[in-house]
Structure formats: structure tokens, C-alpha cells
Design an enzyme around this catalytic site. Structure first.
Site, PDB file in Angstrom:
ATOM      1  N   ASP A 193       0.832  -1.198   0.000  1.00 30.02           N
ATOM      2  CA  ASP A 193       0.000   0.000   0.000  1.00 30.02           C
ATOM      3  C   ASP A 193       0.875   1.259   0.000  1.00 30.02           C
ATOM      4  OD1 ASP A 193      -1.649   2.226   1.216  1.00 30.02           O
ATOM      5  OD2 ASP A 193      -3.175   0.668   1.150  1.00 30.02           O
TER       6      ASP A 193
ATOM      7  N   HIS B 154      -1.366  -2.776   8.187  1.00 30.59           N
ATOM      8  CA  HIS B 154      -1.890  -1.429   8.431  1.00 30.59           C
ATOM      9  C   HIS B 154      -3.401  -1.456   8.581  1.00 30.59           C
ATOM     10  CE1 HIS B 154      -3.445  -0.656   4.259  1.00 30.59           C
ATOM     11  NE2 HIS B 154      -2.558  -1.591   3.969  1.00 30.59           N
TER      12      HIS B 154
ATOM     13  N   CYS C  73      -6.551  -2.351   4.656  1.00 22.52           N
ATOM     14  CA  CYS C  73      -5.722  -3.022   3.654  1.00 22.52           C
ATOM     15  C   CYS C  73      -6.595  -3.589   2.537  1.00 22.52           C
ATOM     16  CB  CYS C  73      -4.911  -4.138   4.312  1.00 22.52           C
ATOM     17  SG  CYS C  73      -3.823  -5.009   3.173  1.00 22.52           S
TER      18      CYS C  73
END
EC number: 4.2.1.1
Length: 514
Positions: A175, A242, A253
Site C-alpha cells: 500500500d 496497516h 488493507c
């Protein structure tokens, strides 16, 4: 998921102080307006949110770096909007080139402009080229920065060794919001013994990591670098997942469907499998240390899962740096450091679902403590620039290009690139698919093409390595074009191919696609 055993009748502590089991499996919910301000500062409205351990000078330097890099990319669309209004014809090329030089700092290839009178504006091609030039400039800027920070890198290697680690291998999610993980969120300099490869959902390639471990251990044995093989240091593997505290079911995510529990458990499972692979593949007590870190991409505050004395991790045993920030905001620097290190010990002493077997090693506790302290500066960085929480247009995806291959280690800034690490499209198709899905919303929905930078590194000490790397880059280029042929036929995929020697900061070498 508890990697040690099941305690179905016990309650798990929330963070390090509550006995309430945290809700890892979140139900569908709307964004929470209570998180408009940073949670670490919300109880202190009368006070400027600045932590006593914050490195203000570093924050200022990082801010200037981020602004200058992103500004290069953000100038492209306004430039294209002006170009679209320039009449086609004899003066078109001259006017566009003058505008490009004044707006972007460079001119454009003649072939993008010369047939304008019959084929019209080539805005997609210009967009792709200008984005690639912005990336080149960013890479050169970061390379100069890295070369000027050699002393910091040497100090970092010494710190790792003092903590008992001869290498630190980090696998964050691909990401783009984690793209600035090392220089910003964790404040760790790039070194020859800090490895970073990002994968969708933090699902790193165990075989590749095993090969990296073997290469590292062989170098210790043969060269004594960074220390000799008889020294009692360990290889540290870190996975980073995350989540989003303001919009957990939409802005988490993407690879795990914004499911925090799935993201955490997948990263933890991968860590356990990697350690088992090292132990099974090699004799004589070969093993590694593992660490799991969560990042709230709204605030950049980290959550570090604390190993026990046996090196086992637990989803419920962690230190939330948002909590430690608030607890230490009003203290003197030395007092704040003590509280942070006590928080690590308190996590190890947790009961219920978070209970482990003793405390983490002294070196591991010291390493974690420094990560938490470093991250306090990043929390303040977000506070000072964004009021504690990234704005809505940056909480979600806002990447500028897709980085395919080995990636540009030099360029690490939040939401600059979505990273797809792959050797073949077939093996890591999910990484590319997730990237295309993200950019379908970011770019295609606005009629903009998707910039894809294919980049691989070669070993200049190995004969023929560069040539084989160029062939590999072209093979990946053709595979992506074939996989997304409908987009390619519409000129909606804009590629840049390049290779680079392994040394950090070495020149970028652009190569033709054929």
C-alpha cells in the site's frame, strides 16, 4: 489468532492496560467523526501538541523533501489542462515546449507532439512521460540525500548490532500509504543491512526471504560482514500491516478487504512460516527473531507486538504508540523514555489473551523502544502538517504511479507509489491486480492513464547480470500488457523501464521496451 495456545475462557487486554478483548473483526460502519483530531491530543485542547522527544529539525527536513517531491508530480495535471487549450497547428510544438520548460522544468520528446495537427493532443503520452521525469528527479534527489547520510547509516548498523541483530529485513504491505515506512514512520536510515520489500497484504515470499537469509549468513561466514558468524546476533524479520482508525472497513488493507483481523493474522502467519522454514532448512539451531508492527495510516502511529522470552508473538500483546504519546506528552525527555520502556515490560506482563512466556530479550526491548521513540516524531509530523490526521484525500489511496519489480529503494514517501514486487506476473498476479484496481479509481475514472515504472536491480559483479535484468524487465512489460490488453489498446498504460546496480544511490538506467 494466538500462536501459542487457545484461551477461550480468558479475556484479552486492550493494548497494555485494559482487560477487554479488542475488536479485531470489525463490522461495517461509517467513518467515525470522533477521530477528526488526533486521539493522542484530543484530551489536551489547551496545549500545543508537541512531544518532548520529537526531532523538530528532522521533521522540517522531511517536510521539505516531501513537498518538493510531490510537487513535481502534482504539477503534471495542471500543465496538461493548459496544453489541452493550446490550438493545434504550426505553433503548437513551440508553445507546448515553452510551457513544459517553465511548468515542469524540462521539455518533451518531439515524437509526442509532432503529429498534433492530424492526431490531436497526445495527453496520455505526455502524462506518462512527465510522470516518469518526476520520478527520475525524485530518485536523484533521494540519492543525494542518502549519500549525505552515510554517518547515520553507520550509526544504525552499530545500533542494530548492539541490540543483537546483524540484519533487519522488513516486509510492509505494498500500500502506498506505507511507502514512507523507513524514513518517516520508523525513522530508520537505509543501510546495506536493512532490507525492504513490499508485498500486497504483507504476504512476503518465504522462499525469496530464505534465500536472502542464506546470502546474509554466508557473507558473515565468508567475509565477517557486518560481523562474524560466531557472534551471538540474529537476523530480524519484521512484517508490517496497516489499518485505519477513522474508516476501518473501507480504508484498511485492500488486499485483505479492509479487514484488520485478516491483515494482522496473515502477516503473523507469514512470519511464523518463515521462521519455521529457516529452522527446517538448516541445522544447528538456525533460527531468526520476528517482529510484527501495525500502522494506523490515518495518523502514522505504530502498534508494536511484543515478543515473549521465546520469541513468540501475540495479536493482543502490543504497545500502542498513540497511548504512549499521550502518557508522555507532558513529561521531561528522560522521564518519557522511562515510561516507554516500562510500557514494553508491562505488555510482556499482560495476563489473559495477551499472556506470554516471560519478557522479550533486552536487545529486542531496546530496539522496540527506539522504534516507538522514533515514531513519536512522525506522530508530531502529522499533527503539525495535518492537525493529527491525514486529510480525507490522503487517508485513502493517492498514489502517483505503480512501481513494479525491485522498486526504487531511494524514493520512500507516503502515497507516492503502489509497489508490486514480482519476478513473474503469474507468481504475483495479485500484487499487480490490486494496483490496477486502485488506479482504476484514482486515474482511469478521470480519463488518465496508469503510469507503471518497471524497475529491476542487477549485480555489476556478476558477468551478464545487467543484460539478463534488461531481458527480465522487458518480459514483465510484455506480460503486463498482455494481462491488461484492453487497457493497453486504449493507451491507458504508460510504461517506463529501467535498471539499476544494487548499490543504494547508483544511477538509474532507462532502457527501451524492445
Amino acid at each position: 489468532m494466538n500462536t501459542r495456545n487457545t484461551r477461550s475462557k480468558q479475556r484479552a487486554p486492550f493494548g497494555v492496560s485494559s482487560s477487554v478483548k479488542p475488536r479485531l473483526d470489525l463490522i461495517e460502519q461509517a467513518p467515525n467523526p470522533a477521530y477528526d483530531r488526533h486521539p493522542a491530543c484530543i484530551t489536551l485542547p489547551e496545549r500545543t501538541c508537541r512531544h518532548p522527544l520529537t526531532d523538530l529539525e528532522a521533521n522540517e527536513q522531511l517536510g521539505r523533501c516531501e513537498d518538493s517531491v510531490k510537487n513535481r508530480f502534482d504539477r503534471v495535471i495542471p500543465f496538461l489542462q493548459v496544453v489541452a487549450g493550446i490550438p493545434l497547428g504550426l505553433d503548437y510544438v513551440t508553445r507546448v515546449q515553452e510551457l513544459a520548460q517553465s511548468s515542469l522544468g524540462h521539455t518533451l520528446p518531439e515524437e509526442l507532439l509532432k503529429d498534433n495537427w492530424i492526431s490531436g493532443h497526445n495527453l496520455k503520452g505526455i502524462f506518462g512521460y512527465a510522470t516518469a521525469k518526476a520520478l527520475t528527479a525524485a530518485t536523484e534527489q533521494f540519492s543525494r540525500k542518502i549519500m549525505s547520510e552515510k554517518d547515520d547509516s553507520a550509526s544504525a548498523i552499530g545500533f542494530f548490532l548492539d541490540c543483537g541483530f546483524h540484519a533487519v529485513d522488513i516486509s510492509p504491505c505494498a500500500d502506498g500509504r506505507l511507502k514512507g515506512l523507513l524514513p518517516y514512520i520508523l525513522r530508520l536510515p537505509l543501510t546495506a543491512f536493512t532490507y525492504r520489500k513490499a508485498y500486497a497484504g504483507s504476504m512476503f515470499d518465504i522462499e525469496d526471504d530464505l534465500a536472502q537469509w542464506e546470502k546474509n549468513e554466508l557473507r558473515r561466514y565468508r567475509e565477517g560482514v557486518p560481523n562474524t558468524a560466531d557472534q551471538p546476533t540474529r537476523y530480524l524479520k519484521i512484517a508490517v500491516y496497516h489499518f485505519s482508525t477513522s474508516d476501518p472497513t473501507h480504508s484498511g488493507c485492500a488486499a485483505h478487504g479492509s479487514n484488520d483481523r485478516a491483515a494482522l493474522e496473515a502477516a503473523l502467519t507469514q512470519l511464523m512460516k518463515f521462521r519455521e522454514a529457516v529452522e527446517n532448512a538448516h541445522c544447528c539451531g538456525a533460527s531468526i527473531d520476528i517482529l510484527l508492527i501495525g500502522v494506523d495510516t490515518d495518523t502514522d502511529a505504530i502498534r508494536v507486538h511484543i515478543p515473549d522470552s521465546k520469541g513468540f508473538l501475540n495479536p493482543y500483546r502490543y504497545v500502542d504508540n498513540t497511548v504512549t504519546y499521550a502518557q508522555t506528552l507532558h513529561l521531561a525527555p528522560d522521564e518519557a523514555r522511562v515510561i516507554i520502556h516500562e510500557a514494553i515490560l508491562n505488555a510482556n506482563r499482560s495476563d489473559g489473551w495477551a499472556k506470554g512466556n516471560g519478557v522479550a530479550s533486552e536487545g529486542m526491548r531496546r530496539f522496540i523502544g527506539q522504534l516507538l521513540i522514533n515514531n513519536l516524531s512522525q506522530i508530531d509530523y502529522v499533527v503539525n502538517r495535518h492537525g493529527g490526521r491525514y486529510p480525507p484525500n490522503d487517508i485513502g489511496h493517492a498514489e502517483r504511479y505503480i512501481s513494479v519489480g525491485d522498486g526504487f529503494d531511494e524514493v520512500q514517501i507516503r502515497n507516492l507509489a503502489y509497489y508490486a514486487h514480482l519476478d513473474t506476473v503469474e507468481e504475483n498476479a495479485i500484487d499487480v491486480d490490486v494496483g490496477i484496481k486502485i488506479f482504476t479509481k484514482l486515474n482511469l475514472s478521470r480519463g488518465l492513464p496508469i503510469p507503471i515504472a518497471i524497475h529491476y536491480r542487477y549485480d555489476p559483479n556478476v558477468p551478464g547480470s545487467r543484460e539478463r535484468t534488461v531481458v527480465k524487465a522487458r518480459r514483465i512489460y510484455n506480460a503486463i500488457k498482455e494481462r491488461f490488453s484492453s487497457l493497453d489498446e486504449q493507451n491507458l498504460l504508460q510504461f517506463r523501464l529501467s535498471v539499476q546496480a544494487q548499490d543504494i544511490g547508483s544511477p538509474i538506467e532507462e532502457v527501451a521496451s524492445a
